[in-house]
Design a protein around this motif. Structure first.
Motif, PDB file in Angstrom:
ATOM      1  N   VAL A  70       0.837  -1.206   0.000  1.00 40.65           N
ATOM      2  CA  VAL A  70       0.000   0.000   0.000  1.00 40.65           C
ATOM      3  C   VAL A  70       0.870   1.254   0.000  1.00 40.65           C
ATOM      4  O   VAL A  70       0.622   2.202  -0.739  1.00 40.65           O
ATOM      5  N   VAL A  71       1.903   1.268   0.842  1.00 43.83           N
ATOM      6  CA  VAL A  71       2.779   2.440   0.931  1.00 43.83           C
ATOM      7  C   VAL A  71       3.540   2.645  -0.377  1.00 43.83           C
ATOM      8  O   VAL A  71       3.671   3.769  -0.877  1.00 43.83           O
ATOM      9  N   GLY A  72       4.048   1.575  -0.944  1.00 44.44           N
ATOM     10  CA  GLY A  72       4.810   1.685  -2.177  1.00 44.44           C
ATOM     11  C   GLY A  72       3.961   2.000  -3.381  1.00 44.44           C
ATOM     12  O   GLY A  72       4.430   2.649  -4.325  1.00 44.44           O
ATOM     13  N   GLY A  73       2.706   1.581  -3.357  1.00 47.23           N
ATOM     14  CA  GLY A  73       1.829   1.781  -4.506  1.00 47.23           C
ATOM     15  C   GLY A  73       1.450   0.437  -5.089  1.00 47.23           C
ATOM     16  O   GLY A  73       2.323  -0.345  -5.465  1.00 47.23           O
ATOM     17  N   LEU A  74       0.164   0.155  -5.144  1.00 45.68           N
ATOM     18  CA  LEU A  74      -0.311  -1.138  -5.623  1.00 45.68           C
ATOM     19  C   LEU A  74       0.166  -1.400  -7.043  1.00 45.68           C
ATOM     20  O   LEU A  74      -0.123  -0.623  -7.957  1.00 45.68           O
ATOM     21  N   GLY A  75       0.907  -2.479  -7.206  1.00 50.45           N
ATOM     22  CA  GLY A  75       1.384  -2.854  -8.528  1.00 50.45           C
ATOM     23  C   GLY A  75       2.723  -2.282  -8.919  1.00 50.45           C
ATOM     24  O   GLY A  75       3.233  -2.597  -9.997  1.00 50.45           O
ATOM     25  N   SER A  76       3.342  -1.456  -8.070  1.00 44.69           N
ATOM     26  CA  SER A  76       4.622  -0.831  -8.399  1.00 44.69           C
ATOM     27  C   SER A  76       5.772  -1.611  -7.769  1.00 44.69           C
ATOM     28  O   SER A  76       5.896  -1.664  -6.541  1.00 44.69           O
ATOM     29  N   LEU A  77       6.624  -2.206  -8.604  1.00 47.83           N
ATOM     30  CA  LEU A  77       7.762  -2.974  -8.101  1.00 47.83           C
ATOM     31  C   LEU A  77       8.781  -2.050  -7.437  1.00 47.83           C
ATOM     32  O   LEU A  77       9.292  -2.350  -6.354  1.00 47.83           O
ATOM     33  N   GLY A  78       9.070  -0.932  -8.084  1.00 47.32           N
ATOM     34  CA  GLY A  78       9.985   0.034  -7.493  1.00 47.32           C
ATOM     35  C   GLY A  78       9.439   0.606  -6.199  1.00 47.32           C
ATOM     36  O   GLY A  78      10.191   0.836  -5.233  1.00 47.32           O
ATOM     37  N   GLY A  79       8.134   0.843  -6.160  1.00 46.00           N
ATOM     38  CA  GLY A  79       7.507   1.337  -4.942  1.00 46.00           C
ATOM     39  C   GLY A  79       7.606   0.336  -3.807  1.00 46.00           C
ATOM     40  O   GLY A  79       7.807   0.711  -2.647  1.00 46.00           O
ATOM     41  N   PRO A 102      -2.998   8.680  -1.871  1.00 42.36           N
ATOM     42  CA  PRO A 102      -3.659   7.367  -1.834  1.00 42.36           C
ATOM     43  C   PRO A 102      -3.088   6.344  -2.815  1.00 42.36           C
ATOM     44  O   PRO A 102      -3.218   5.137  -2.582  1.00 42.36           O
ATOM     45  N   SER A 103      -2.467   6.797  -3.894  1.00 38.32           N
ATOM     46  CA  SER A 103      -1.912   5.862  -4.873  1.00 38.32           C
ATOM     47  C   SER A 103      -0.588   5.260  -4.431  1.00 38.32           C
ATOM     48  O   SER A 103      -0.066   4.370  -5.088  1.00 38.32           O
ATOM     49  N   GLY A 104      -0.029   5.724  -3.300  1.00 33.97           N
ATOM     50  CA  GLY A 104       1.248   5.210  -2.825  1.00 33.97           C
ATOM     51  C   GLY A 104       2.408   6.055  -3.323  1.00 33.97           C
ATOM     52  O   GLY A 104       2.253   6.984  -4.121  1.00 33.97           O
ATOM     53  N   LEU A 105       3.597   5.723  -2.836  1.00 30.68           N
ATOM     54  CA  LEU A 105       4.783   6.512  -3.155  1.00 30.68           C
ATOM     55  C   LEU A 105       5.080   6.519  -4.664  1.00 30.68           C
ATOM     56  O   LEU A 105       5.451   7.548  -5.224  1.00 30.68           O
ATOM     57  N   MET A 106       4.942   5.364  -5.307  1.00 34.91           N
ATOM     58  CA  MET A 106       5.272   5.267  -6.725  1.00 34.91           C
ATOM     59  C   MET A 106       4.144   4.655  -7.545  1.00 34.91           C
ATOM     60  O   MET A 106       4.363   4.194  -8.657  1.00 34.91           O
ATOM     61  N   GLY A 107       2.953   4.623  -6.967  1.00 34.71           N
ATOM     62  CA  GLY A 107       1.802   4.072  -7.689  1.00 34.71           C
ATOM     63  C   GLY A 107       1.261   5.078  -8.692  1.00 34.71           C
ATOM     64  O   GLY A 107       1.449   6.292  -8.570  1.00 34.71           O
TER      65      GLY A 107
END
Length: 313
Positions: free
Chosen positions: A230-239, A305-310
């Motif tokens: 959630v913090v990194g962004g749903l679906g974001s590998l880098g996040g 809400p989209s996360g750090l890199m979402g």
């Protein structure tokens, strides 16, 4: 100073472990839109498979075989269970995987007992890499970090530099077009789910020998993995990598801070007042370290809400 350095290193390694587990969940959600509540159970299965196999085929070969077995379990779950409820939406997927997590946990207790098993690091790896401030730093911690970094590089290159990655991404964003070009989209989804489960199994096989392998290990790490995603962004590998390192370092540093808000107010001459108030004012930061990741998640959801890199909706 030495204590801070050790805490930073421990935080980075713990963060990389979180990434190893969350990477598979990130792939599965980012490519299939499936929130897999049982993902941490694949992590636990990897540890128990490696523990069971190491006596017969050795430690190193068990690290290779156990993720493959977990991946096959993931393939079976996707093919015969998730695929049947996927069109009903996230609620059915969550309920299904939630029930599956309980089945895996109870099966582990049935076969191995409700206590930790003797899954240990081989004697050849139970040595120190270097010494910091009189404390010996285990070489196996560095090995876990190296495996996590290698995992990140391989997944990134696979998705961005190979034909397989192109097919997978096209099946996600344009499934009908991918089918029209002759690609088997359900097979692609099944493969993605199996690879995601195998990544979690690899994390369990590697980390289970260093940390405790017990029937509650999925529960202990599972919630934190969702926080990372959630913090990194749903679906974001880098996040997921960024959030894992952030949570790991902050949590590790917070454990060593034996201060409270009352100490902060004391700098402004209001220490006695803060102490008399009590409650949150006198709680040590070290005692709140386990709640910091959840506070960070709440802050991220409020601010971004989209996360750090979402990707923003």
């Amino acid at each position: 100073m030495d204590q801070i350095i050790v805490s930073l290193m421990n935080g980075v390694i713990y963060g990389l472990l979180l990434f190893m587990v969350s990477a598979g969940l990130t792939l599965i959600f980012g490519m299939m839109g499936v929130l897999n509540f049982a993902h941490a159970s694949f992590y636990m299965l990897g540890a128990y498979f490696a523990y069971t196999l190491q006596g017969a085929i050795g430690f190193w070969l068990a690290l290779v075989v156990s993720p493959v077995l977990v991946g096959l379990v993931g393939v079976v779950v996707e093919r015969f269970f998730l695929r049947r409820v996927h069109h009903h939406g996230h609620a059915h997927e969550l309920l299904l995987t939630f029930g599956l997590s309980f089945i895996v946990a109870e099966s582990i207790k049935l076969f191995f007992g409700n206590y930790p098993v003797d899954y240990r690091i081989p004697a050849a790896l139970d040595v120190s890499a270097f010494t910091v401030g009189g404390s010996q730093y285990p070489v196996y911690r560095l090995l876990m970090g190296g495996v996590a970094i290698a995992m990140f590089v391989v997944i990134y290159l696979l998705l961005t530099r190979t034909r397989v990655g192109i097919v997978v991404r096209s099946a996600i964003y344009k499934p009908r077009m991918a089918e029209a070009l002759g690609h088997n989209v359900p097979l692609v989804f099944m493969g993605v789910f199996g690879v995601g489960a195998a990544l979690a199994g690899l994390a369990g096989a590697v980390a289970g020998a260093f940390y405790t392998t017990n029937p509650n290990m999925a529960l202990e790490l599972g919630v934190m993995v969702f926080v990372v995603v959630v913090v990194g962004g749903l679906g974001s590998l880098g996040g997921a990598m960024l959030a894992s390192l952030l949570i790991g370092v902050v949590t590790s540093l917070a454990v060593g801070v034996d201060r409270s808000l009352a100490d902060l107010f004391a700098l402004f001459g209001a220490g006695e007042w803060a102490t008399s108030v009590g409650g949150l004012m006198t709680l040590k930061i070290s005692s709140l370290s386990a709640t910091i990741p959840f506070a960070l998640m709440l802050l991220i959801l409020l601010v971004r809400p989209s996360g750090l890199m979402g990707e923003k909706a």
